[in-house]
Write an enzyme that holds these catalytic residues in place. Structure first.
Site, PDB file in Angstrom:
ATOM      1  N   LYS A   1      -5.088   6.919   2.174  1.00 33.19           N
ATOM      2  CA  LYS A   1      -5.095   7.222   3.613  1.00 33.19           C
ATOM      3  C   LYS A   1      -5.093   8.737   3.860  1.00 33.19           C
ATOM      4  O   LYS A   1      -4.838   9.525   2.947  1.00 33.19           O
ATOM      5  CB  LYS A   1      -3.885   6.535   4.260  1.00 33.19           C
ATOM      6  CG  LYS A   1      -3.966   4.997   4.223  1.00 33.19           C
ATOM      7  CD  LYS A   1      -2.820   4.374   5.004  1.00 33.19           C
ATOM      8  CE  LYS A   1      -2.924   2.852   5.010  1.00 33.19           C
ATOM      9  NZ  LYS A   1      -1.830   2.225   5.805  1.00 33.19           N
TER      10      LYS A   1
ATOM     11  N   TYR B   1      -9.037  -2.768  11.123  1.00 39.63           N
ATOM     12  CA  TYR B   1      -7.669  -3.226  11.403  1.00 39.63           C
ATOM     13  C   TYR B   1      -7.631  -4.216  12.565  1.00 39.63           C
ATOM     14  O   TYR B   1      -6.579  -4.386  13.190  1.00 39.63           O
ATOM     15  CB  TYR B   1      -6.764  -2.036  11.680  1.00 39.63           C
ATOM     16  CG  TYR B   1      -6.239  -1.361  10.417  1.00 39.63           C
ATOM     17  CD1 TYR B   1      -5.419  -2.062   9.524  1.00 39.63           C
ATOM     18  CD2 TYR B   1      -6.542  -0.039  10.117  1.00 39.63           C
ATOM     19  CE1 TYR B   1      -4.928  -1.464   8.368  1.00 39.63           C
ATOM     20  CE2 TYR B   1      -6.049   0.568   8.960  1.00 39.63           C
ATOM     21  CZ  TYR B   1      -5.244  -0.155   8.096  1.00 39.63           C
ATOM     22  OH  TYR B   1      -4.747   0.440   6.962  1.00 39.63           O
TER      23      TYR B   1
ATOM     24  N   PHE C   1       1.582  -0.938  17.548  1.00 42.48           N
ATOM     25  CA  PHE C   1       1.226   0.309  16.855  1.00 42.48           C
ATOM     26  C   PHE C   1      -0.271   0.434  16.585  1.00 42.48           C
ATOM     27  O   PHE C   1      -0.708   1.386  15.942  1.00 42.48           O
ATOM     28  CB  PHE C   1       2.007   0.430  15.538  1.00 42.48           C
ATOM     29  CG  PHE C   1       1.809  -0.724  14.575  1.00 42.48           C
ATOM     30  CD1 PHE C   1       0.701  -0.780  13.739  1.00 42.48           C
ATOM     31  CD2 PHE C   1       2.738  -1.749  14.501  1.00 42.48           C
ATOM     32  CE1 PHE C   1       0.509  -1.830  12.864  1.00 42.48           C
ATOM     33  CE2 PHE C   1       2.555  -2.816  13.610  1.00 42.48           C
ATOM     34  CZ  PHE C   1       1.433  -2.843  12.793  1.00 42.48           C
TER      35      PHE C   1
ATOM     36  N   ARG D   1      -0.818  -4.449  -5.026  1.00 43.75           N
ATOM     37  CA  ARG D   1       0.263  -4.506  -4.032  1.00 43.75           C
ATOM     38  C   ARG D   1       1.594  -4.106  -4.674  1.00 43.75           C
ATOM     39  O   ARG D   1       2.403  -3.419  -4.056  1.00 43.75           O
ATOM     40  CB  ARG D   1       0.367  -5.918  -3.427  1.00 43.75           C
ATOM     41  CG  ARG D   1      -0.822  -6.359  -2.591  1.00 43.75           C
ATOM     42  CD  ARG D   1      -0.980  -5.655  -1.281  1.00 43.75           C
ATOM     43  NE  ARG D   1       0.133  -5.858  -0.371  1.00 43.75           N
ATOM     44  CZ  ARG D   1       0.134  -5.442   0.901  1.00 43.75           C
ATOM     45  NH1 ARG D   1      -0.924  -4.817   1.413  1.00 43.75           N
ATOM     46  NH2 ARG D   1       1.176  -5.641   1.668  1.00 43.75           N
TER      47      ARG D   1
ATOM     48  N   THR E   1       5.555  -1.621   2.769  1.00 42.19           N
ATOM     49  CA  THR E   1       4.871  -0.904   3.852  1.00 42.19           C
ATOM     50  C   THR E   1       5.672   0.327   4.297  1.00 42.19           C
ATOM     51  O   THR E   1       5.114   1.406   4.486  1.00 42.19           O
ATOM     52  CB  THR E   1       4.690  -1.847   5.068  1.00 42.19           C
ATOM     53  OG1 THR E   1       4.056  -3.052   4.616  1.00 42.19           O
ATOM     54  CG2 THR E   1       3.850  -1.198   6.152  1.00 42.19           C
TER      55      THR E   1
ATOM     56  N   ARG F   1       3.982   4.291  -2.621  1.00 42.83           N
ATOM     57  CA  ARG F   1       4.527   4.638  -1.307  1.00 42.83           C
ATOM     58  C   ARG F   1       5.878   5.341  -1.428  1.00 42.83           C
ATOM     59  O   ARG F   1       6.173   6.265  -0.668  1.00 42.83           O
ATOM     60  CB  ARG F   1       4.592   3.397  -0.424  1.00 42.83           C
ATOM     61  CG  ARG F   1       3.200   3.065   0.152  1.00 42.83           C
ATOM     62  CD  ARG F   1       3.163   1.707   0.772  1.00 42.83           C
ATOM     63  NE  ARG F   1       1.975   1.495   1.604  1.00 42.83           N
ATOM     64  CZ  ARG F   1       1.591   0.310   2.029  1.00 42.83           C
ATOM     65  NH1 ARG F   1       2.274  -0.776   1.713  1.00 42.83           N
ATOM     66  NH2 ARG F   1       0.502   0.185   2.782  1.00 42.83           N
TER      67      ARG F   1
ATOM     68  N   ASN G   1       1.523   5.977   5.335  1.00 41.72           N
ATOM     69  CA  ASN G   1       2.122   5.428   4.119  1.00 41.72           C
ATOM     70  C   ASN G   1       1.166   5.452   2.920  1.00 41.72           C
ATOM     71  O   ASN G   1       1.226   4.604   2.034  1.00 41.72           O
ATOM     72  CB  ASN G   1       2.710   4.030   4.378  1.00 41.72           C
ATOM     73  CG  ASN G   1       1.666   3.034   4.828  1.00 41.72           C
ATOM     74  OD1 ASN G   1       0.486   3.366   4.930  1.00 41.72           O
ATOM     75  ND2 ASN G   1       2.090   1.813   5.076  1.00 41.72           N
TER      76      ASN G   1
ATOM     77  N   HIS H   1      -3.676   1.898   1.442  1.00 35.29           N
ATOM     78  CA  HIS H   1      -3.921   0.527   1.902  1.00 35.29           C
ATOM     79  C   HIS H   1      -4.340  -0.301   0.698  1.00 35.29           C
ATOM     80  O   HIS H   1      -5.056   0.190  -0.174  1.00 35.29           O
ATOM     81  CB  HIS H   1      -5.063   0.489   2.934  1.00 35.29           C
ATOM     82  CG  HIS H   1      -5.569  -0.911   3.183  1.00 35.29           C
ATOM     83  ND1 HIS H   1      -4.970  -1.752   4.092  1.00 35.29           N
ATOM     84  CD2 HIS H   1      -6.558  -1.630   2.595  1.00 35.29           C
ATOM     85  CE1 HIS H   1      -5.596  -2.936   4.053  1.00 35.29           C
ATOM     86  NE2 HIS H   1      -6.569  -2.879   3.158  1.00 35.29           N
TER      87      HIS H   1
ATOM     88  N   GLU I   1     -12.947  -7.051   2.900  1.00 33.77           N
ATOM     89  CA  GLU I   1     -12.730  -5.597   3.013  1.00 33.77           C
ATOM     90  C   GLU I   1     -13.676  -4.829   2.086  1.00 33.77           C
ATOM     91  O   GLU I   1     -14.154  -3.748   2.442  1.00 33.77           O
ATOM     92  CB  GLU I   1     -11.263  -5.270   2.697  1.00 33.77           C
ATOM     93  CG  GLU I   1     -10.314  -5.788   3.769  1.00 33.77           C
ATOM     94  CD  GLU I   1      -8.854  -5.484   3.480  1.00 33.77           C
ATOM     95  OE1 GLU I   1      -8.541  -4.891   2.421  1.00 33.77           O
ATOM     96  OE2 GLU I   1      -8.016  -5.840   4.330  1.00 33.77           O
TER      97      GLU I   1
HETATM   98  P1  GDP Z   1       0.461  -3.180   4.614  1.00 29.61           P
HETATM   99  O1  GDP Z   1      -0.313  -4.426   4.248  1.00 29.61           O
HETATM  100  O2  GDP Z   1       1.636  -2.935   3.711  1.00 29.61           O
HETATM  101  O3  GDP Z   1      -0.412  -1.951   4.745  1.00 29.61           O
HETATM  102  O4  GDP Z   1       1.122  -3.423   6.057  1.00 29.61           O
HETATM  103  P2  GDP Z   1       0.593  -4.147   7.399  1.00 29.61           P
HETATM  104  O5  GDP Z   1      -0.668  -4.924   7.150  1.00 29.61           O
HETATM  105  O6  GDP Z   1       1.765  -4.853   7.992  1.00 29.61           O
HETATM  106  O7  GDP Z   1       0.276  -2.922   8.379  1.00 29.61           O
HETATM  107  C1  GDP Z   1      -0.931  -2.205   8.275  1.00 29.61           C
HETATM  108  C2  GDP Z   1      -0.635  -0.733   8.461  1.00 29.61           C
HETATM  109  O8  GDP Z   1      -0.170  -0.502   9.790  1.00 29.61           O
HETATM  110  C3  GDP Z   1       0.497  -0.178   7.575  1.00 29.61           C
HETATM  111  O9  GDP Z   1       0.099   0.142   6.266  1.00 29.61           O
HETATM  112  C4  GDP Z   1       0.918   1.038   8.359  1.00 29.61           C
HETATM  113  O10 GDP Z   1       0.028   2.147   8.144  1.00 29.61           O
HETATM  114  C5  GDP Z   1       0.775   0.559   9.794  1.00 29.61           C
HETATM  115  N1  GDP Z   1       2.048   0.036  10.327  1.00 29.61           N
HETATM  116  C6  GDP Z   1       2.693  -1.109   9.961  1.00 29.61           C
HETATM  117  N2  GDP Z   1       3.830  -1.291  10.667  1.00 29.61           N
HETATM  118  C7  GDP Z   1       3.899  -0.224  11.515  1.00 29.61           C
HETATM  119  C8  GDP Z   1       4.841   0.157  12.527  1.00 29.61           C
HETATM  120  O11 GDP Z   1       5.832  -0.515  12.785  1.00 29.61           O
HETATM  121  N3  GDP Z   1       4.558   1.332  13.204  1.00 29.61           N
HETATM  122  C9  GDP Z   1       3.455   2.092  12.939  1.00 29.61           C
HETATM  123  N4  GDP Z   1       3.251   3.222  13.637  1.00 29.61           N
HETATM  124  N5  GDP Z   1       2.547   1.748  12.003  1.00 29.61           N
HETATM  125  C10 GDP Z   1       2.766   0.609  11.291  1.00 29.61           C
END
Ligand code: GDP
Length: 137
Positions: free
Chosen positions: A9, A49, A57, A85, A91, A102, A112, A115, A126
């Site tokens: 990222k 996304y 968010f 993963r 996350t 991370r 973070n 992805h 994807e």
């Molecule tokens: P991942 O699969 O671990 O990447 O997590 P998710 O699919 O739940 O979320 C996708 C992405 O959205 C995350 O990697 C973060 O960059 C972002 N994200 C997730 N939760 C939050 C949150 O609570 N606040 C904000 N600002 N970004 C978030």
């Protein structure tokens, strides 16, 4: 053999940790089958996304993902989806296990560092979002 999609990222690209992150993959039996550095457009980030479009968010996430270039990769190996993963960590970097990407390179739950596809089905979609079949070697 599985394939999965990884994105370094904008935060991790800006911090010049591309090499350190790729080293994690290569030293953990994930082969780079395709790779490119790109600047996502707003539409691309929204489409990528789309699954999160109802989340509070979503707009912040899209703005973050277009704030600078990213590196998109296809990783290949046994259990590549789950292996990737595990290497990524939770996350929220504050909750990520010690030694994960991370935990070591991410700043916040949003910025973070990385992805990774969360299922084989999502990985297929994807990968097709970013790469043509002939770009995956
Ligand atoms: P991942 O699969 O671990 O990447 O997590 P998710 O699919 O739940 O979320 C996708 C992405 O959205 C995350 O990697 C973060 O960059 C972002 N994200 C997730 N939760 C939050 C949150 O609570 N606040 C904000 N600002 N970004 C978030």
């Amino acid at each position: 053999m599985e394939q999965t999609l990884s994105i370094i990222k904008p935060d991790a690209v800006a911090n010049q940790t591309i090499g350190k992150i790729i080293e994690r993959f290569e030293s953990n039996h994930l082969r780079i089958a395709a790779m490119k550095k790109i600047q996502l457009s707003q539409t691309q980030a929204q489409d990528f996304y789309a699954i999160h479009k109802e989340r509070p968010f979503f707009n912040d996430l899209v703005q973050f993902m277009i704030s600078g270039p990213v590196v998109v990769m296809v990783l290949e190996g046994d259990n590549a989806v789950a292996r990737n993963r595990d290497l990524m960590g939770a996350t929220n970097p504050k909750e990520a296990e010690k030694g994960t990407i991370r935990a070591d390179f991410a700043q916040s739950i949003e910025a973070n560092a990385i992805h990774g596809s969360d299922s084989l089905e999502n990985a297929k979609n994807e990968i097709a979002f970013f790469f043509k079949a002939e770009e995956i070697l």
